[in-house]
Write an enzyme that holds these catalytic residues in place. Structure first.
Site, short mmCIF file in Angstrom:
data_model
loop_
_atom_site.label_atom_id
_atom_site.label_comp_id
_atom_site.label_asym_id
_atom_site.label_seq_id
_atom_site.Cartn_x
_atom_site.Cartn_y
_atom_site.Cartn_z
N SER A 224 -37.76 -24.32 -30.99
CA SER A 224 -39.08 -24.68 -31.51
C SER A 224 -38.88 -25.60 -32.71
O SER A 224 -37.76 -25.87 -33.12
CB SER A 224 -39.83 -23.43 -31.95
N LYS A 225 -40.00 -26.02 -33.28
CA LYS A 225 -39.95 -26.94 -34.44
C LYS A 225 -39.11 -26.36 -35.57
O LYS A 225 -38.47 -27.09 -36.31
CB LYS A 225 -41.37 -27.17 -34.95
N ARG A 226 -39.17 -25.06 -35.70
CA ARG A 226 -38.42 -24.36 -36.74
C ARG A 226 -36.92 -24.73 -36.71
O ARG A 226 -36.25 -24.74 -37.72
CB ARG A 226 -38.59 -22.87 -36.44
N HIS A 227 -36.41 -25.02 -35.51
CA HIS A 227 -34.99 -25.34 -35.38
C HIS A 227 -34.72 -26.83 -35.58
O HIS A 227 -33.62 -27.30 -35.35
CB HIS A 227 -34.49 -24.96 -33.98
N GLY A 228 -35.73 -27.56 -35.97
CA GLY A 228 -35.54 -29.00 -36.11
C GLY A 228 -35.67 -29.70 -34.77
O GLY A 228 -35.20 -30.81 -34.59
#
Ligand code: GLU
Length: 473
Positions: free
Chosen positions: A242-246
């Site tokens: 997800s976005k959280r992981h870049g």
């Protein structure tokens, strides 16, 4: 491989071209090119509410930037609606599909009942064998496939191996909704058949759809393509990406100064390997790409690895190409357009700059020192190391530098070394004040290199201006 290979990338234009999609496109591209086949693009825009022109353009731009150019005109799925409906009618006339008059409420009750009885919530075939004379008037039906519900549906997946499902798990799926629109399941099968796709390579989140699409192929007597389901990409913590992981849209890597060669190389290695090669260019990737070398387990996204590869591709790029790439970034940073003299200086410095940068943005940032005009802004941190003795040292150095006949990196280094030796001071004590005066910062490539690239006039102008402003500190 006997027949000529045709693959496709079939994104839904509902958001960005994210890196999972880009990797699917890359694998399809490489596989088709490896076999001198075709790579087609189909925009799956049947969800009119969520599909946008911007997202379609972002897909085109992202693929073009990565160099994954498609053959033939892209196919717009929605424009093929009539054909999808025609195939549904064909199935009806072959008694392979039927009208269903269940209301949404009825279907919900049916699903709940099935689940509470331990089933998977599928359709129970209520209208499958009902004679047309018993059909209610004035009700718009959906059209469902007469699924083969005996035996098994099996796939010889080119990545996952043999996978099969009992046909009891596949219910009579809707092909055309009661509002007359074809479903995704029907559209994909018909389009892949009509586009003569030989290999469907896509994320393994589509595996359950594949069993259903095979049933559509079989009902039509069509040749089933080969399938290859790529394991998904996970974050570094093993969770869904997800976005959280870049994990962002491809365009944001571009904005961050990642080179397309680096992103391709990174995405290629994310789930695929060839011996112990890490650095693989697109040409080698085409030569070596085979589906049997795609791993079966999810791969983990690692931004550091991407940056590492990017640093490699930057340092091995040609200097004039890098200059072209960083000029707009540099102009943006500076708020003005750099002139030819500055470009020349940046080019001279490029060998030094490019081995230090992980991204084009870092490269542009480091190249800024060649574009400054006096008075140069001195960073807060640099100001704190200034005192009378550093100013005195700079005065002394300035006068000696002025006497250098040949303003080259070697001569400058020799001059600085002799100042160090004669005054019994450290290299840093001589270099740091010059660095502050000409770059405004405490960090830069070797100072003699920077002086050489800036040229005598600019270097001395900066030092003199600095000394004027910081005579006494
Ligand atoms: N449009 C689907 C998606 O974006 C892909 C369908 C397919 O590859 O068959 O997930």
């Amino acid at each position: 491989m006997q027949e000529s290979v045709v693959t496709r990338f079939a994104p839904s234009p509902t958001g960005l071209l994210h890196i999972g999609g880009a990797r699917t496109a890359l694998f399809n591209y490489l596989f088709s090119k490896h076999y001198q086949g075709k790579f087609l693009l189909r925009i799956e825009n049947t969800d009119l509410k969520r599909s946008t022109k911007e997202a379609t353009n972002a897909i085109y731009e992202g693929l073009n930037w990565l160099g994954l150019t498609w053959d033939e005109e892209p196919v717009s799925q929605v424009s093929r609606r009539e054909r999808h409906l025609e195939v549904a009618q064909l199935l009806m006339s072959n008694d392979m599909a039927y009208k269903c008059f269940c209301t949404p409420e009825e279907l919900k009750i049916m699903r709940d009942k099935s689940i509470s009885a331990g089933g998977f919530g599928g359709y129970n075939g209520k209208w499958r064998n009902v004679d047309a004379s018993k059909h209610p008037p004035n009700m718009s039906p959906s059209i469902r496939l007469k699924t083969n519900n005996e035996g098994k549906t099996a796939i010889k997946d080119l990545i996952q191996g043999n996978v099969e499902v009992s046909n009891k798990e596949i219910d009579d799926m809707v092909l055309v909704r009661s509002d007359g629109t074809p479903t995704y399941m029907l559209a994909v099968a018909v389009d892949d058949h009509d586009m003569k796709i030989t290999h469907v390579i896509r994320g393994d989140d589509h595996l359950t759809n594949t069993f259903r699409q095979i049933q559509i192929y079989q009902a039509l007597g069509w040749k089933v393509p080969y399938f290859a389901h790529i394991p998904l990409i996970h974050g570094s913590d093993g969770k869904k990406l997800s976005k959280r992981h870049g994990a962002l849209g491809v365009h944001s890597y571009k904005e961050d100064g990642i080179l397309p060669q680096a992103l391709n190389n990174y995405l290629l290695r994310l789930g695929w390997s060839h011996k112990d090669h890490e650095i693989i260019n697109l040409k080698e990737a085409i030569d070596w790409f085979e589906l049997k070398n795609v791993g079966k387990s999810p791969s983990r996204f690692d931004i550091d690895k991407l940056n590492h590869l990017n640093a490699h591709y930057i340092s091995s790029s040609k200097n004039d190409e890098l200059l072209k790439l960083i000029t707009p970034i540099l102009n943006d940073f500076l708020g003005f357009n750099i002139q030819i003299e500055v470009k020349k200086k940046v080019l001279l410095a490029m060998d030094n700059l490019k081995v230090r940068a992980k991204t084009l943005n870092e490269l542009a940032e480091d190249a800024r020192i060649y574009a400054y005009n006096v008075p140069i802004t001195i960073e807060e941190k640099a100001l704190t190391v200034l005192d009378q003795s550093t100013i005195n040292m700079l005065n002394l150095t300035r006068n000696l530098l002025d006497q250098i006949a040949d303003w080259t990196s070697e001569e400058l280094e020799a001059a600085i070394t002799s100042i160090v030796n004669e005054n019994k001071v450290s290299f840093k004590e001589v270099a740091q004040p010059i660095r502050i005066a000409i770059t405004g910062s405490l960090k830069s490539p070797s100072i003699h290199e920077v002086l050489a690239n800036l040229g005598r006039d600019t270097s001395l102008e900066r030092i003199d201006d600095f000394l004027r402003r910081y005579k006494t500190s």
